[in-house]
Design a protein around this motif. Structure first.
Motif, PDB file in Angstrom:
ATOM      1  N   MET A   1      12.368   0.257   5.774  1.00  0.00           N
ATOM      2  CA  MET A   1      13.188  -0.349   6.798  1.00  0.00           C
ATOM      3  C   MET A   1      13.992   0.746   7.480  1.00  0.00           C
ATOM      4  O   MET A   1      14.347   1.750   6.893  1.00  0.00           O
ATOM      5  CB  MET A   1      14.096  -1.399   6.167  1.00  0.00           C
ATOM      6  N   GLY A   2      14.321   0.509   8.725  1.00  0.00           N
ATOM      7  CA  GLY A   2      15.007   1.523   9.515  1.00  0.00           C
ATOM      8  C   GLY A   2      16.495   1.598   9.247  1.00  0.00           C
ATOM      9  O   GLY A   2      17.057   0.880   8.428  1.00  0.00           O
ATOM     10  N   GLN A   3      17.109   2.480   9.962  1.00  0.00           N
ATOM     11  CA  GLN A   3      18.537   2.728   9.834  1.00  0.00           C
ATOM     12  C   GLN A   3      19.302   1.769  10.746  1.00  0.00           C
ATOM     13  O   GLN A   3      18.842   1.410  11.829  1.00  0.00           O
ATOM     14  CB  GLN A   3      18.813   4.170  10.236  1.00  0.00           C
ATOM     15  N   LEU A   4      20.483   1.374  10.325  1.00  0.00           N
ATOM     16  CA  LEU A   4      21.340   0.497  11.103  1.00  0.00           C
ATOM     17  C   LEU A   4      22.374   1.363  11.811  1.00  0.00           C
ATOM     18  O   LEU A   4      23.086   2.137  11.185  1.00  0.00           O
ATOM     19  CB  LEU A   4      22.033  -0.519  10.185  1.00  0.00           C
ATOM     20  N   ASN A   5      22.455   1.227  13.136  1.00  0.00           N
ATOM     21  CA  ASN A   5      23.384   2.020  13.926  1.00  0.00           C
ATOM     22  C   ASN A   5      24.430   1.076  14.513  1.00  0.00           C
ATOM     23  O   ASN A   5      24.144   0.317  15.429  1.00  0.00           O
ATOM     24  CB  ASN A   5      22.614   2.760  15.026  1.00  0.00           C
ATOM     25  N   ILE A   6      25.653   1.127  13.997  1.00  0.00           N
ATOM     26  CA  ILE A   6      26.721   0.242  14.437  1.00  0.00           C
ATOM     27  C   ILE A   6      27.584   0.967  15.459  1.00  0.00           C
ATOM     28  O   ILE A   6      28.114   2.046  15.194  1.00  0.00           O
ATOM     29  CB  ILE A   6      27.575  -0.223  13.231  1.00  0.00           C
ATOM     30  N   LYS A   7      27.731   0.337  16.621  1.00  0.00           N
ATOM     31  CA  LYS A   7      28.494   0.955  17.704  1.00  0.00           C
ATOM     32  C   LYS A   7      29.775   0.184  18.012  1.00  0.00           C
ATOM     33  O   LYS A   7      30.344   0.333  19.075  1.00  0.00           O
ATOM     34  CB  LYS A   7      27.625   1.035  18.961  1.00  0.00           C
ATOM     35  N   ASP A   8      30.217  -0.605  17.060  1.00  0.00           N
ATOM     36  CA  ASP A   8      31.432  -1.404  17.218  1.00  0.00           C
ATOM     37  C   ASP A   8      32.543  -0.722  16.425  1.00  0.00           C
ATOM     38  O   ASP A   8      32.572  -0.770  15.195  1.00  0.00           O
ATOM     39  CB  ASP A   8      31.159  -2.822  16.705  1.00  0.00           C
ATOM     40  N   ASP A   9      33.471  -0.070  17.149  1.00  0.00           N
ATOM     41  CA  ASP A   9      34.525   0.705  16.485  1.00  0.00           C
ATOM     42  C   ASP A   9      35.403  -0.158  15.575  1.00  0.00           C
ATOM     43  O   ASP A   9      35.812   0.294  14.499  1.00  0.00           O
ATOM     44  CB  ASP A   9      35.400   1.411  17.527  1.00  0.00           C
ATOM     45  N   ALA A  10      35.695  -1.372  16.002  1.00  0.00           N
ATOM     46  CA  ALA A  10      36.525  -2.263  15.183  1.00  0.00           C
ATOM     47  C   ALA A  10      35.803  -2.627  13.884  1.00  0.00           C
ATOM     48  O   ALA A  10      36.415  -2.658  12.810  1.00  0.00           O
ATOM     49  CB  ALA A  10      36.891  -3.521  15.967  1.00  0.00           C
ATOM     50  N   LEU A  11      34.509  -2.887  13.973  1.00  0.00           N
ATOM     51  CA  LEU A  11      33.725  -3.214  12.775  1.00  0.00           C
ATOM     52  C   LEU A  11      33.662  -2.023  11.831  1.00  0.00           C
ATOM     53  O   LEU A  11      33.808  -2.170  10.611  1.00  0.00           O
ATOM     54  CB  LEU A  11      32.317  -3.673  13.163  1.00  0.00           C
ATOM     55  N   ILE A  12      33.487  -0.844  12.379  1.00  0.00           N
ATOM     56  CA  ILE A  12      33.445   0.365  11.555  1.00  0.00           C
ATOM     57  C   ILE A  12      34.778   0.561  10.842  1.00  0.00           C
ATOM     58  O   ILE A  12      34.823   0.859   9.633  1.00  0.00           O
ATOM     59  CB  ILE A  12      33.084   1.592  12.415  1.00  0.00           C
ATOM     60  N   ALA A  13      35.876   0.360  11.559  1.00  0.00           N
ATOM     61  CA  ALA A  13      37.200   0.499  10.953  1.00  0.00           C
ATOM     62  C   ALA A  13      37.398  -0.537   9.848  1.00  0.00           C
ATOM     63  O   ALA A  13      37.928  -0.212   8.773  1.00  0.00           O
ATOM     64  CB  ALA A  13      38.283   0.360  12.024  1.00  0.00           C
ATOM     65  N   ASP A  14      36.970  -1.784  10.097  1.00  0.00           N
ATOM     66  CA  ASP A  14      37.086  -2.831   9.077  1.00  0.00           C
ATOM     67  C   ASP A  14      36.236  -2.507   7.858  1.00  0.00           C
ATOM     68  O   ASP A  14      36.664  -2.726   6.721  1.00  0.00           O
ATOM     69  CB  ASP A  14      36.678  -4.193   9.650  1.00  0.00           C
ATOM     70  N   ALA A  15      35.034  -2.000   8.080  1.00  0.00           N
ATOM     71  CA  ALA A  15      34.151  -1.647   6.965  1.00  0.00           C
ATOM     72  C   ALA A  15      34.763  -0.529   6.131  1.00  0.00           C
ATOM     73  O   ALA A  15      34.722  -0.567   4.896  1.00  0.00           O
ATOM     74  CB  ALA A  15      32.778  -1.238   7.489  1.00  0.00           C
ATOM     75  N   LYS A  16      35.367   0.455   6.801  1.00  0.00           N
ATOM     76  CA  LYS A  16      36.017   1.554   6.066  1.00  0.00           C
ATOM     77  C   LYS A  16      37.228   1.050   5.299  1.00  0.00           C
ATOM     78  O   LYS A  16      37.466   1.455   4.151  1.00  0.00           O
ATOM     79  CB  LYS A  16      36.412   2.665   7.038  1.00  0.00           C
ATOM     80  N   ALA A  17      37.996   0.147   5.901  1.00  0.00           N
ATOM     81  CA  ALA A  17      39.166  -0.411   5.220  1.00  0.00           C
ATOM     82  C   ALA A  17      38.737  -1.232   4.004  1.00  0.00           C
ATOM     83  O   ALA A  17      39.359  -1.146   2.934  1.00  0.00           O
ATOM     84  CB  ALA A  17      39.975  -1.275   6.190  1.00  0.00           C
ATOM     85  N   LEU A  18      37.674  -2.018   4.152  1.00  0.00           N
ATOM     86  CA  LEU A  18      37.164  -2.795   3.024  1.00  0.00           C
ATOM     87  C   LEU A  18      36.680  -1.875   1.908  1.00  0.00           C
ATOM     88  O   LEU A  18      36.973  -2.104   0.729  1.00  0.00           O
ATOM     89  CB  LEU A  18      36.029  -3.725   3.488  1.00  0.00           C
ATOM     90  N   ALA A  19      35.979  -0.830   2.283  1.00  0.00           N
ATOM     91  CA  ALA A  19      35.485   0.129   1.283  1.00  0.00           C
ATOM     92  C   ALA A  19      36.644   0.768   0.531  1.00  0.00           C
ATOM     93  O   ALA A  19      36.595   0.926  -0.692  1.00  0.00           O
ATOM     94  CB  ALA A  19      34.638   1.194   1.969  1.00  0.00           C
TER      95      ALA A  19
END
Length: 88
Positions: A1-19
């Motif tokens: 399966m391919g790579q997922l490229n997320i271009k939503d800065d808010a989602l990236i910030a939320d994912a980092k905060a959750l991590a």
């Protein structure tokens, strides 16, 4: 399966905060979040199917109860056929 490229800065910030809150990697946090939501959605859909099934079975029960006495809902129709299996 391919790579997922997320271009939503808010989602990236939320994912980092959750991590960070979980003490894990961003990938692991996203995996847990997606798997949790996927499991919840599948359970909800299975519940919906179960409720439809139960509703249909209840309709069948009410119909069966409304049949006149002596009406048999079994698959025995021997009264309609002779000993050779031909219609009477």
């Amino acid at each position: 399966m391919g790579q997922l490229n997320i271009k939503d800065d808010a989602l990236i910030a939320d994912a980092k905060a959750l991590a960070e809150l979980l003490g894990t990697s961003t990938t692991a946090a996203l995996r847990e979040a997606v798997q949790g939501r996927l499991a919840a959605e599948r359970a909800a859909r299975e519940d919906k199917v179960r409720r439809k099934y139960e509703a249909l079975m209840e309709i069948g029960r009410r119909v069966r109860e409304s049949l006149p006495p002596g009406t048999d809902s079994s698959s025995d129709h021997s009264d309609l056929y002779d000993e050779d299996g031909l219609p009477k």
